[in-house]
Design a protein around this motif. Structure first.
Motif, short mmCIF file in Angstrom:
data_model
loop_
_atom_site.label_atom_id
_atom_site.label_comp_id
_atom_site.label_asym_id
_atom_site.label_seq_id
_atom_site.Cartn_x
_atom_site.Cartn_y
_atom_site.Cartn_z
N GLY A 73 0.79 -1.17 -0.20
CA GLY A 73 0.24 0.00 0.01
C GLY A 73 0.81 1.49 -0.22
O GLY A 73 2.01 1.17 0.15
N LEU A 94 -3.89 3.67 1.45
CA LEU A 94 -4.75 3.02 0.52
C LEU A 94 -3.80 1.61 0.29
O LEU A 94 -2.55 1.75 0.06
CB LEU A 94 -4.75 3.58 -0.91
CG LEU A 94 -5.26 2.77 -2.15
CD1 LEU A 94 -6.77 2.44 -2.17
CD2 LEU A 94 -5.16 3.61 -3.51
N SER A 95 -4.36 0.30 0.25
CA SER A 95 -3.72 -0.75 0.30
C SER A 95 -4.40 -1.78 -0.53
O SER A 95 -5.47 -1.74 -0.47
CB SER A 95 -3.27 -1.30 1.74
OG SER A 95 -4.51 -1.83 2.28
N ALA A 96 -3.80 -3.02 -1.03
CA ALA A 96 -4.44 -3.98 -1.26
C ALA A 96 -3.82 -5.43 -0.82
O ALA A 96 -2.56 -5.23 -0.55
CB ALA A 96 -4.18 -4.11 -2.81
N THR A 116 -9.10 -10.39 -3.66
CA THR A 116 -8.55 -9.16 -3.58
C THR A 116 -9.19 -8.36 -2.49
O THR A 116 -10.51 -7.94 -2.84
CB THR A 116 -8.03 -8.59 -4.76
OG1 THR A 116 -7.19 -9.42 -5.58
CG2 THR A 116 -7.32 -7.31 -4.59
N ILE A 118 -9.31 -4.65 -0.84
CA ILE A 118 -8.91 -3.06 -1.24
C ILE A 118 -9.39 -2.41 0.15
O ILE A 118 -10.48 -2.30 0.46
CB ILE A 118 -9.53 -2.42 -2.45
CG1 ILE A 118 -9.31 -3.19 -3.71
CG2 ILE A 118 -9.17 -0.93 -2.38
CD1 ILE A 118 -7.83 -3.28 -4.03
N TYR A 120 -9.16 1.18 2.26
CA TYR A 120 -8.85 2.74 2.10
C TYR A 120 -9.43 3.74 3.54
O TYR A 120 -10.20 3.13 3.92
CB TYR A 120 -9.47 3.31 0.98
CG TYR A 120 -10.91 2.95 0.71
CD1 TYR A 120 -11.83 3.30 1.22
CD2 TYR A 120 -11.00 1.59 0.04
CE1 TYR A 120 -13.23 2.89 1.21
CE2 TYR A 120 -12.34 1.07 -0.30
CZ TYR A 120 -13.35 1.72 0.26
OH TYR A 120 -14.69 1.31 0.29
N THR A 149 -13.61 -1.16 3.44
CA THR A 149 -13.08 -2.18 2.65
C THR A 149 -13.83 -2.87 1.71
O THR A 149 -15.03 -2.92 1.90
CB THR A 149 -12.76 -3.33 3.87
OG1 THR A 149 -11.87 -2.86 4.97
CG2 THR A 149 -12.34 -4.76 3.32
#
Length: 248
Positions: A73, A94-96, A116, A118, A120, A149
């Motif tokens: 992220g 922000l991450s994945a 996946t 996501i 934020y 999420t």
């Protein structure tokens, strides 16, 4: 003599303030990137039950699937210090995470899951330095993140198709509110460069679906009940990442 003493006191105070500012970590905007590992889990409480109306309903079994995957992220924000040892920072993140989950159980619809996530949100961390020197600051942090999420992927879409097969118009909730604890260790090197070890603990799962429907039907003189239950949730219980930041 009195005026001389006062001048000396003011000089010492100013010199002390300048010395403190020389070694203090500077306020300012920062950018960062992180990579590490995140955990994931699925809780499956789905069932289809047919029984005579006079019979008590059977309990819905709960199956759990655990796993995880690579998480990465970016962050951007502002930090400010009130003393060389105490400060706050405010930042967006922000991450994945690409998660794989599997189970040895043969029941349920979720055999092997890839999805996946996501994530934020906005974060506030309390910063505490144990060491505050001109070219090195070392300490820890603890804070709170609030955001959202979302879960994406083929397995999520396939499960929606499975639910569509019931014909009840049920839809998955792939997005959810997120609250998480941030905690870790950090070092600021040569004023501009930061390295951190970050642990993040989200509290709220994503409830993909929480639906139940019962329909009666007759077989001769007997009335039966058909109950479809779909209660599934995805959770990201923790992550541990290494982070680099650059301060401007």
């Amino acid at each position: 003599m009195k005026n001389l003493s006062k001048s000396v006191f003011l000089s010492v105070a100013v010199a002390s303030a300048l010395a403190a500012s020389a070694v203090a970590e500077q306020n300012g905007v920062f950018l960062g990137a992180e990579v590490g590992y995140g955990g994931a889990s699925v809780e499956d409480r789905s069932n289809y039950d047919e029984r005579p109306m006079t019979q008590a309903p059977r309990s819905t079994p709960t199956l759990k699937y655990n796993g995880g995957g690579v998480k990465y992220g970016i962050i951007a924000g502002y930090k400010q210090f009130f003393t060389p040892y105490l400060g706050l920072r405010y930042y967006a993140s922000l991450s994945a995470m690409h998660a794989s989950l599997s189970t040895s159980q043969i029941e349920g619809e979720w055999k092997n899951v890839s999805a996946t996530m996501i994530n934020y949100g906005a974060n506030v961390d309390f910063l505490g330095n144990f060491i505050a020197q001109e070219n090195l600051d070392f300490g820890g942090f603890v804070g709170l993140g609030i955001g959202g999420t979302s879960w994406l992927g083929k397995n999520i879409n396939d499960y929606q198709k499975l639910v569509d097969g019931y014909g009840y118009g049920w839809k998955l909730s792939k997005n959810s509110f997120d609250v998480a604890l941030n905690v870790g260790l950090r070092a600021n090197i040569a004023k501009n460069h930061g390295v951190e070890i970050v642990a993040r603990v989200p509290f709220l799962p994503t409830k993909l679906i929480d639906k139940s429907r019962t329909e009666p039907y007759n077989v001769g003189a007997d009335t039966y009940l058909a109950t479809a239950t779909r209660k599934d949730s995805l959770h990201h219980p923790y992550s541990i990442t290494a982070r680099y930041t650059f301060s401007f």
